[in-house]
Design a protein around this motif. Structure first.
Motif, PDB file in Angstrom:
ATOM      1  N   UNK A 252       0.817  -1.224   0.000  1.00  0.00           N
ATOM      2  CA  UNK A 252       0.000   0.000   0.000  1.00  0.00           C
ATOM      3  C   UNK A 252       0.852   1.276   0.000  1.00  0.00           C
ATOM      4  N   UNK A 253       2.139   1.151  -0.387  1.00  0.00           N
ATOM      5  CA  UNK A 253       3.044   2.327  -0.335  1.00  0.00           C
ATOM      6  C   UNK A 253       2.461   3.561  -1.031  1.00  0.00           C
ATOM      7  N   UNK A 254       1.808   3.316  -2.193  1.00  0.00           N
ATOM      8  CA  UNK A 254       1.378   4.469  -2.990  1.00  0.00           C
ATOM      9  C   UNK A 254       0.201   5.217  -2.374  1.00  0.00           C
ATOM     10  N   UNK A 255      -0.495   4.565  -1.426  1.00  0.00           N
ATOM     11  CA  UNK A 255      -1.645   5.261  -0.819  1.00  0.00           C
ATOM     12  C   UNK A 255      -1.469   5.464   0.685  1.00  0.00           C
ATOM     13  N   UNK A 256      -0.301   5.078   1.222  1.00  0.00           N
ATOM     14  CA  UNK A 256      -0.096   5.200   2.668  1.00  0.00           C
ATOM     15  C   UNK A 256      -0.268   6.641   3.144  1.00  0.00           C
ATOM     16  N   UNK A 257       0.149   7.606   2.285  1.00  0.00           N
ATOM     17  CA  UNK A 257       0.044   9.011   2.703  1.00  0.00           C
ATOM     18  C   UNK A 257      -1.409   9.482   2.778  1.00  0.00           C
ATOM     19  N   UNK A 258      -2.339   8.691   2.226  1.00  0.00           N
ATOM     20  CA  UNK A 258      -3.755   9.091   2.213  1.00  0.00           C
ATOM     21  C   UNK A 258      -4.557   8.367   3.296  1.00  0.00           C
ATOM     22  N   UNK A 259      -3.967   7.297   3.794  1.00  0.00           N
ATOM     23  CA  UNK A 259      -4.723   6.426   4.694  1.00  0.00           C
ATOM     24  C   UNK A 259      -4.607   6.896   6.124  1.00  0.00           C
ATOM     25  N   UNK A 260      -5.764   6.997   6.781  1.00  0.00           N
ATOM     26  CA  UNK A 260      -5.741   7.378   8.189  1.00  0.00           C
ATOM     27  C   UNK A 260      -6.333   6.245   9.001  1.00  0.00           C
ATOM     28  N   UNK A 261      -5.978   6.204  10.251  1.00  0.00           N
ATOM     29  CA  UNK A 261      -6.538   5.208  11.157  1.00  0.00           C
ATOM     30  C   UNK A 261      -8.072   5.279  11.087  1.00  0.00           C
ATOM     31  N   UNK A 262      -8.721   4.180  10.742  1.00  0.00           N
ATOM     32  CA  UNK A 262     -10.175   4.246  10.549  1.00  0.00           C
ATOM     33  C   UNK A 262     -10.936   4.423  11.846  1.00  0.00           C
ATOM     34  N   UNK A 263     -10.241   4.351  12.978  1.00  0.00           N
ATOM     35  CA  UNK A 263     -10.923   4.588  14.259  1.00  0.00           C
ATOM     36  C   UNK A 263     -11.103   6.081  14.518  1.00  0.00           C
ATOM     37  N   UNK A 264     -10.376   6.915  13.724  1.00  0.00           N
ATOM     38  CA  UNK A 264     -10.531   8.366  13.899  1.00  0.00           C
ATOM     39  C   UNK A 264     -11.857   8.824  13.296  1.00  0.00           C
ATOM     40  N   UNK A 265     -12.255  10.049  13.645  1.00  0.00           N
ATOM     41  CA  UNK A 265     -13.458  10.621  13.019  1.00  0.00           C
ATOM     42  C   UNK A 265     -13.110  11.125  11.625  1.00  0.00           C
ATOM     43  N   UNK A 266     -14.104  11.337  10.792  1.00  0.00           N
ATOM     44  CA  UNK A 266     -13.959  11.943   9.462  1.00  0.00           C
ATOM     45  C   UNK A 266     -12.985  11.198   8.555  1.00  0.00           C
ATOM     46  N   UNK A 267     -12.998   9.884   8.637  1.00  0.00           N
ATOM     47  CA  UNK A 267     -12.157   9.113   7.727  1.00  0.00           C
ATOM     48  C   UNK A 267     -12.936   8.887   6.434  1.00  0.00           C
ATOM     49  N   UNK A 268     -12.294   9.168   5.293  1.00  0.00           N
ATOM     50  CA  UNK A 268     -13.004   9.022   4.015  1.00  0.00           C
ATOM     51  C   UNK A 268     -12.412   7.964   3.102  1.00  0.00           C
ATOM     52  N   UNK A 269     -11.375   7.282   3.563  1.00  0.00           N
ATOM     53  CA  UNK A 269     -10.757   6.239   2.738  1.00  0.00           C
ATOM     54  C   UNK A 269     -10.826   4.905   3.483  1.00  0.00           C
ATOM     55  N   UNK A 270     -11.406   3.907   2.823  1.00  0.00           N
ATOM     56  CA  UNK A 270     -11.629   2.606   3.457  1.00  0.00           C
ATOM     57  C   UNK A 270     -11.094   1.506   2.550  1.00  0.00           C
TER      58      UNK A 270
END
Ligand code: NAP
Ligand code: G4F
Length: 348
Positions: free
Chosen positions: A40-58
């Protein structure tokens, strides 16, 4: 908030498209494959911990060979738009693995369309689909190639993409699925896979310039391609799905250059002469080659207003600049490793 589902989200185009869609306010769902190392190197900079609020990438595990996983992800995510980018995308490799390539690229597309057909039929939804077609489908047909040009595929990859293209057309006509085929000519970037010729060249330029590599082995230098910037091309994919009626579009710059000319620009950017470093290796020659691709993108320019922004030379220079920096990092690590070894501190 619109929802998009992206197959092939970990690839070059998947990463640029995801950035583009997130910036437009979409919730983006992506299908990733299970691998024994991180992919997932190419999208790691876009991915946030899904436990946070306002996550838009799954991200969801799935596989184009596994129809159940595709259905499950579509059913649970209920996308408005599906961008189908996942594929075994390497032409040379498709000669080594033709059955696998056909299964993923042709039958994989069919599995996806079947899932959409059933789910939309049952729920009354109207899911828009983008199918990632390729200029390789034109193969031996003479340039300039447009939507009206005959397909003459020259590899198992290209044959599989032609099958996927016609599956999409048939599902549009038979079941009314709004699926658009993009017929994209080569598009590159600093995120391009390192075994495609552009990135293979720019990686080598960086490493040769920094003294980390001595030579570069290539195949046919006479092939001509219409090379654009991947960041520009993902906008064309999105534009296609914003139309009421699905349709097929060529996406290209309209200019073509040989591999040799790419070498001139790439090595020239760091003031080296490629003839001092490039060697021939027959392993990289294809049993059947595509000699000349140059696209006529007048339909998408006229009807959707799409234009490429980055030309050939700036594109190659952007990739070389990136790869010189990457090589600088490698150089530092190598030098640091040597220094530690000299002091007897390196690990065995
Ligand atoms: P890429 O970098 O090779 O990415 C391919 C993506 O497909 C990766 O995310 C890969 O996952 C995924 N994938 C491969 N096999 C799969 C499978 N069996 N199940 C699920 N996912 C699978 O390709 P790209 O350059 O971004 O191209 C995107 C699409 O456009 C492809 O369909 C390609 O054929 C087509 N296309 C590309 C160009 C171009 O010049 N780039 C031009 C025309 C058409 P992993 O990361 O796990 O490998
Ligand atoms: O960079 P390439 O491997 O790209 P190719 O075959 O054009 O395919 C790419 O573009 C297609 C769109 O037209 C996509 F559908 C496909 O998924 C992929 O993204 O090779 C470009 C040219 C070829 O003519 C090849 O023979 O470069 C020539 N080449 C010469 N030496 C080489 C090499 N290609 C590679 N990969 N490696 C070499 O050493």
């Amino acid at each position: 908030m619109k929802r998009a589902l992206v197959t092939g989200i970990t690839g070059q185009d998947g990463s640029y498209l995801t950035e583009f869609l997130l910036a437009k306010g979409y919730a983006v769902h992506g299908i990733i494959r299970r691998a024994s190392s991180f992919n997932t190197d190419r999208i790691d900079h876009l991915y946030e911990d899904r436990h946070k609020e306002h996550v838009n990438l799954f991200l969801h595990y799935g596989e184009l060979g596994d129809a159940t996983s595709l259905r499950r992800v579509i059913e649970t995510t209920e996308p408005d738009e599906i961008y189908h980018l996942g594929a075994q995308s390497h032409v040379r490799v498709s000669f080594d693995q033709p059955l696998y390539t056909a299964d993923v690229d042709a039958s994989g597309t069919l599995r996806l369309l079947e899932a959409v057909r059933d789910i939309d039929g049952r729920t009354g939804r109207r899911t828009k689909v983008y199918n990632a077609g390729s200029s390789e489908m034109f193969g031996a047909s003479a340039p300039p190639q447009s939507e009206k040009t005959l397909f003459y595929p020259r590899s198992p990859y290209a044959v599989s993409k032609v099958a996927a293209h016609w599956f999409a057309v048939n599902y549009r006509e038979a079941y009314g699925i709004p699926v658009s085929n993009g017929i994209l000519f080569n598009h590159e970037s600093p995120r391009r896979g390192e075994t495609f010729v552009s990135r293979k060249i720019t990686r080598a330029v960086g490493r040769i310039y920094l003294g980390l590599q001595e030579s570069l082995y290539l195949g046919n230098l006479d092939a001509r391609r219409d090379w654009g910037f991947a960041g520009d091309y993902v906008e064309a994919m999105w534009l296609m799905l914003q139309q009421d009626d699905a349709d097929d579009f060529v996406v290209a710059t309209g200019e073509s250059y040989t591999v040799r000319e790419m070498l001139d620009v790439a090595f020239g950017h760091v003031e080296l002469d490629w003839r001092d470093y490039v060697r021939f290796d027959p392993r990289y020659v294809r049993p059947t080659e595509v000699d000349h691709l140059c696209g006529d993108a007048s339909k998408i320019r006229r009807t959707l207003g799409w234009e490429p922004r980055v030309g050939f030379e700036p594109l190659v220079r952007m990739m070389v600049d990136h790869d010189v920096e990457l090589a600088r990092g490698e150089r530092m690590l190598t030098d640091h490793g040597h220094a530690l070894a000299q002091r007897g501190l390196a690990s065995p």
